[in-house]
Motif scaffolding. Structure first.
Motif, PDB file in Angstrom:
ATOM      1  N   GLN A 122      75.529 -22.076  16.303  1.00  0.00           N
ATOM      2  CA  GLN A 122      76.461 -23.039  16.877  1.00  0.00           C
ATOM      3  C   GLN A 122      76.181 -24.441  16.370  1.00  0.00           C
ATOM      4  OE1 GLN A 122      79.137 -21.187  17.918  1.00  0.00           O
ATOM      5  NE2 GLN A 122      79.344 -22.864  19.339  1.00  0.00           N
ATOM      6  N   GLN A 123      74.913 -24.748  16.123  1.00  0.00           N
ATOM      7  CA  GLN A 123      74.568 -26.042  15.545  1.00  0.00           C
ATOM      8  C   GLN A 123      75.170 -26.192  14.155  1.00  0.00           C
ATOM      9  OE1 GLN A 123      72.962 -28.762  16.836  1.00  0.00           O
ATOM     10  NE2 GLN A 123      73.561 -29.708  14.905  1.00  0.00           N
ATOM     11  N   LEU A 124      75.172 -25.108  13.378  1.00  0.00           N
ATOM     12  CA  LEU A 124      75.782 -25.129  12.049  1.00  0.00           C
ATOM     13  C   LEU A 124      77.295 -25.319  12.151  1.00  0.00           C
ATOM     14  CD1 LEU A 124      75.494 -24.839   8.998  1.00  0.00           C
ATOM     15  CD2 LEU A 124      75.562 -22.349   9.281  1.00  0.00           C
ATOM     16  N   VAL A 125      77.927 -24.627  13.088  1.00  0.00           N
ATOM     17  CA  VAL A 125      79.364 -24.806  13.317  1.00  0.00           C
ATOM     18  C   VAL A 125      79.665 -26.258  13.665  1.00  0.00           C
ATOM     19  CG1 VAL A 125      81.308 -24.205  14.818  1.00  0.00           C
ATOM     20  CG2 VAL A 125      79.734 -22.422  14.054  1.00  0.00           C
ATOM     21  N   GLN A 126      78.850 -26.832  14.545  1.00  0.00           N
ATOM     22  CA  GLN A 126      79.062 -28.209  14.984  1.00  0.00           C
ATOM     23  C   GLN A 126      78.826 -29.201  13.870  1.00  0.00           C
ATOM     24  OE1 GLN A 126      80.138 -28.558  18.227  1.00  0.00           O
ATOM     25  NE2 GLN A 126      80.681 -30.618  17.602  1.00  0.00           N
ATOM     26  N   THR A 127      77.823 -28.942  13.034  1.00  0.00           N
ATOM     27  CA  THR A 127      77.549 -29.833  11.904  1.00  0.00           C
ATOM     28  C   THR A 127      78.751 -29.919  10.976  1.00  0.00           C
ATOM     29  OG1 THR A 127      75.150 -29.508  11.930  1.00  0.00           O
ATOM     30  CG2 THR A 127      76.137 -30.116   9.822  1.00  0.00           C
ATOM     31  N   CYS A 128      79.354 -28.771  10.678  1.00  0.00           N
ATOM     32  CA  CYS A 128      80.526 -28.750   9.801  1.00  0.00           C
ATOM     33  C   CYS A 128      81.709 -29.482  10.430  1.00  0.00           C
ATOM     34  CB  CYS A 128      80.915 -27.309   9.478  1.00  0.00           C
ATOM     35  SG  CYS A 128      79.683 -26.402   8.522  1.00  0.00           S
ATOM     36  N   SER A 129      81.985 -29.202  11.685  1.00  0.00           N
ATOM     37  CA  SER A 129      83.115 -29.844  12.365  1.00  0.00           C
ATOM     38  C   SER A 129      82.913 -31.347  12.476  1.00  0.00           C
ATOM     39  CB  SER A 129      83.296 -29.242  13.759  1.00  0.00           C
ATOM     40  OG  SER A 129      83.668 -27.891  13.690  1.00  0.00           O
ATOM     41  N   ASP A 130      81.725 -31.763  12.900  1.00  0.00           N
ATOM     42  CA  ASP A 130      81.446 -33.193  13.054  1.00  0.00           C
ATOM     43  C   ASP A 130      81.520 -33.927  11.718  1.00  0.00           C
ATOM     44  OD1 ASP A 130      81.107 -32.787  15.727  1.00  0.00           O
ATOM     45  OD2 ASP A 130      78.919 -32.933  15.711  1.00  0.00           O
ATOM     46  N   GLY A 131      80.985 -33.295  10.667  1.00  0.00           N
ATOM     47  CA  GLY A 131      81.028 -33.923   9.354  1.00  0.00           C
ATOM     48  C   GLY A 131      82.451 -34.158   8.883  1.00  0.00           C
ATOM     49  N   LEU A 132      83.311 -33.153   9.061  1.00  0.00           N
ATOM     50  CA  LEU A 132      84.709 -33.294   8.675  1.00  0.00           C
ATOM     51  C   LEU A 132      85.411 -34.384   9.481  1.00  0.00           C
ATOM     52  CD1 LEU A 132      85.573 -29.503   8.374  1.00  0.00           C
ATOM     53  CD2 LEU A 132      85.594 -31.148   6.488  1.00  0.00           C
ATOM     54  N   HIS A 133      85.159 -34.416  10.782  1.00  0.00           N
ATOM     55  CA  HIS A 133      85.808 -35.412  11.636  1.00  0.00           C
ATOM     56  C   HIS A 133      85.340 -36.827  11.327  1.00  0.00           C
ATOM     57  CE1 HIS A 133      86.605 -32.070  14.823  1.00  0.00           C
ATOM     58  NE2 HIS A 133      87.533 -32.120  13.900  1.00  0.00           N
ATOM     59  N   ARG A 134      84.050 -36.995  11.064  1.00  0.00           N
ATOM     60  CA  ARG A 134      83.531 -38.337  10.773  1.00  0.00           C
ATOM     61  C   ARG A 134      84.055 -38.857   9.437  1.00  0.00           C
ATOM     62  NH1 ARG A 134      78.582 -36.251  12.945  1.00  0.00           N
ATOM     63  NH2 ARG A 134      77.882 -35.838  10.820  1.00  0.00           N
ATOM     64  N   MET A 135      84.147 -37.977   8.445  1.00  0.00           N
ATOM     65  CA  MET A 135      84.673 -38.410   7.147  1.00  0.00           C
ATOM     66  C   MET A 135      86.133 -38.829   7.264  1.00  0.00           C
ATOM     67  SD  MET A 135      82.767 -35.589   4.708  1.00  0.00           S
ATOM     68  CE  MET A 135      83.361 -36.210   3.140  1.00  0.00           C
ATOM     69  N   LEU A 136      86.902 -38.097   8.066  1.00  0.00           N
ATOM     70  CA  LEU A 136      88.291 -38.476   8.305  1.00  0.00           C
ATOM     71  C   LEU A 136      88.368 -39.802   9.059  1.00  0.00           C
ATOM     72  CD1 LEU A 136      91.343 -37.922   8.363  1.00  0.00           C
ATOM     73  CD2 LEU A 136      90.978 -36.572  10.440  1.00  0.00           C
ATOM     74  N   ALA A 137      87.482 -39.984  10.036  1.00  0.00           N
ATOM     75  CA  ALA A 137      87.494 -41.215  10.831  1.00  0.00           C
ATOM     76  C   ALA A 137      87.209 -42.442   9.957  1.00  0.00           C
ATOM     77  CB  ALA A 137      86.461 -41.115  11.955  1.00  0.00           C
ATOM     78  N   PHE A 138      86.296 -42.300   9.001  1.00  0.00           N
ATOM     79  CA  PHE A 138      85.991 -43.411   8.112  1.00  0.00           C
ATOM     80  C   PHE A 138      87.202 -43.764   7.244  1.00  0.00           C
ATOM     81  CE2 PHE A 138      81.310 -42.867   8.684  1.00  0.00           C
ATOM     82  CZ  PHE A 138      81.004 -44.203   8.872  1.00  0.00           C
ATOM     83  N   GLU A 139      87.898 -42.753   6.729  1.00  0.00           N
ATOM     84  CA  GLU A 139      89.068 -43.014   5.905  1.00  0.00           C
ATOM     85  C   GLU A 139      90.185 -43.662   6.726  1.00  0.00           C
ATOM     86  OE1 GLU A 139      89.441 -42.812   2.662  1.00  0.00           O
ATOM     87  OE2 GLU A 139      87.344 -42.182   2.514  1.00  0.00           O
ATOM     88  N   LYS A 140      90.330 -43.214   7.969  1.00  0.00           N
ATOM     89  CA  LYS A 140      91.333 -43.813   8.856  1.00  0.00           C
ATOM     90  C   LYS A 140      90.997 -45.267   9.143  1.00  0.00           C
ATOM     91  CE  LYS A 140      93.391 -43.282  13.452  1.00  0.00           C
ATOM     92  NZ  LYS A 140      93.384 -42.497  14.707  1.00  0.00           N
ATOM     93  N   GLU A 141      89.721 -45.525   9.394  1.00  0.00           N
ATOM     94  CA  GLU A 141      89.304 -46.904   9.676  1.00  0.00           C
ATOM     95  C   GLU A 141      89.523 -47.797   8.462  1.00  0.00           C
ATOM     96  OE1 GLU A 141      85.418 -49.412  11.254  1.00  0.00           O
ATOM     97  OE2 GLU A 141      85.279 -47.255  10.926  1.00  0.00           O
ATOM     98  N   ARG A 142      89.253 -47.265   7.255  1.00  0.00           N
ATOM     99  CA  ARG A 142      89.466 -48.045   6.035  1.00  0.00           C
ATOM    100  C   ARG A 142      90.940 -48.456   5.911  1.00  0.00           C
ATOM    101  NH1 ARG A 142      87.544 -48.781   0.808  1.00  0.00           N
ATOM    102  NH2 ARG A 142      85.624 -47.677   1.294  1.00  0.00           N
ATOM    103  N   ALA A 143      91.824 -47.500   6.118  1.00  0.00           N
ATOM    104  CA  ALA A 143      93.252 -47.792   5.985  1.00  0.00           C
ATOM    105  C   ALA A 143      93.724 -48.792   7.032  1.00  0.00           C
ATOM    106  CB  ALA A 143      94.051 -46.491   6.100  1.00  0.00           C
ATOM    107  N   MET A 144      93.299 -48.594   8.277  1.00  0.00           N
ATOM    108  CA  MET A 144      93.736 -49.473   9.355  1.00  0.00           C
ATOM    109  C   MET A 144      93.200 -50.879   9.184  1.00  0.00           C
ATOM    110  SD  MET A 144      93.413 -46.945  12.668  1.00  0.00           S
ATOM    111  CE  MET A 144      93.847 -48.285  13.788  1.00  0.00           C
ATOM    112  N   MET A 145      91.905 -50.995   8.849  1.00  0.00           N
ATOM    113  CA  MET A 145      91.299 -52.320   8.735  1.00  0.00           C
ATOM    114  C   MET A 145      91.796 -53.065   7.500  1.00  0.00           C
ATOM    115  SD  MET A 145      89.685 -52.745  11.441  1.00  0.00           S
ATOM    116  CE  MET A 145      88.973 -54.329  11.001  1.00  0.00           C
TER     117      MET A 145
END
Length: 215
Positions: A122-145
């Motif tokens: 489950q930790q491996l599942v969470q690592t993959c999901s969190d990594g994908l979400h954080r990378m998307l969040a950074f790209e969203k923040e770049r565009a918005m800012m």
């Protein structure tokens, strides 16, 4: 007056729900065969090697922009997606070895070991999901800012451009850190799952006399 219908006993599901029992048996056989041959003795090894290579590659680049331009970010995203799918399959496969309460004997040991392996998966599942979400969040923040800094009213165009350049520099640094952290964590979690299965898989059972002999 007809008697009220009685519900079947839960202890006789093979008799009361033969269709479900047959379906589950077929699915478990197929899942175990595929997991043993294609995941445990194949994909898990390749994913671990790939994660190790990504760790080495991501520490060679000096900026996040370099990682984007040379395709490294796409490779990391593909690795996260693929590993997430594999880890979910491993979690499902592990569930097929849940010992029934009536087994007795080493069922307690099996359940305890299974819980530890499940936590690592489950930790491996969470690592993959969190990594994908954080990378998307950074790209969203770049565009918005970028829009906020460059297109908001107030101040000169040069002043707004200067604010954006300072923010972009800090954002680039954090994106590169996040990319490296994701690769490091992915590599560590894959090795942890592999080691846990190798060292503890023999204790898993589905019945008191049926051991899981994967190694």
């Amino acid at each position: 007056m007809s008697p009220e219908p009685t519900s079947p006993k839960l202890g006789s599901m093979n008799e009361t729900c033969p269709g479900l029992a047959k379906h589950l048996q077929a699915e478990e056989r197929a899942l175990r065969a595929d997991t043993f041959s294609n995941v445990l003795n194949g994909e898990l090894i390749e994913r671990s090697k790939e994660a190790k290579r990504l760790v080495e590659e991501v520490h060679k680049v000096h900026t996040h922009e370099d990682a984007v331009s040379n395709g490294l970010v796409k490779e990391v995203l593909a690795a996260l997606h693929g590993t997430h799918r594999m880890s979910v399959q491993l979690t499902t496969w592990l569930g097929t070895f849940t010992p029934p309460l009536s087994v007795g004997g080493n069922a307690g040991v099996s359940a305890e070991v299974q819980d530890g392996i499940y936590s690592n998966m489950q930790q491996l599942v969470q690592t993959c999901s969190d990594g994908l979400h954080r990378m998307l969040a950074f790209e969203k923040e770049r565009a918005m800012m970028r829009l906020k800094c460059l297109e908001e009213k107030g101040g000169s165009e040069e002043a707004r451009e200067s604010v954006w350049r300072r923010y972009e520099s800090a954002l680039e640094e954090n994106q590169l850190h996040e990319l490296r952290k994701t690769c490091l964590t992915l590599n560590a979690d894959l090795l942890c799952v592999a080691h846990t299965l190798k060292n503890n898989g023999e204790h898993l059972t589905t019945h008191s006399n049926q051991n899981l002999t994967m190694f």
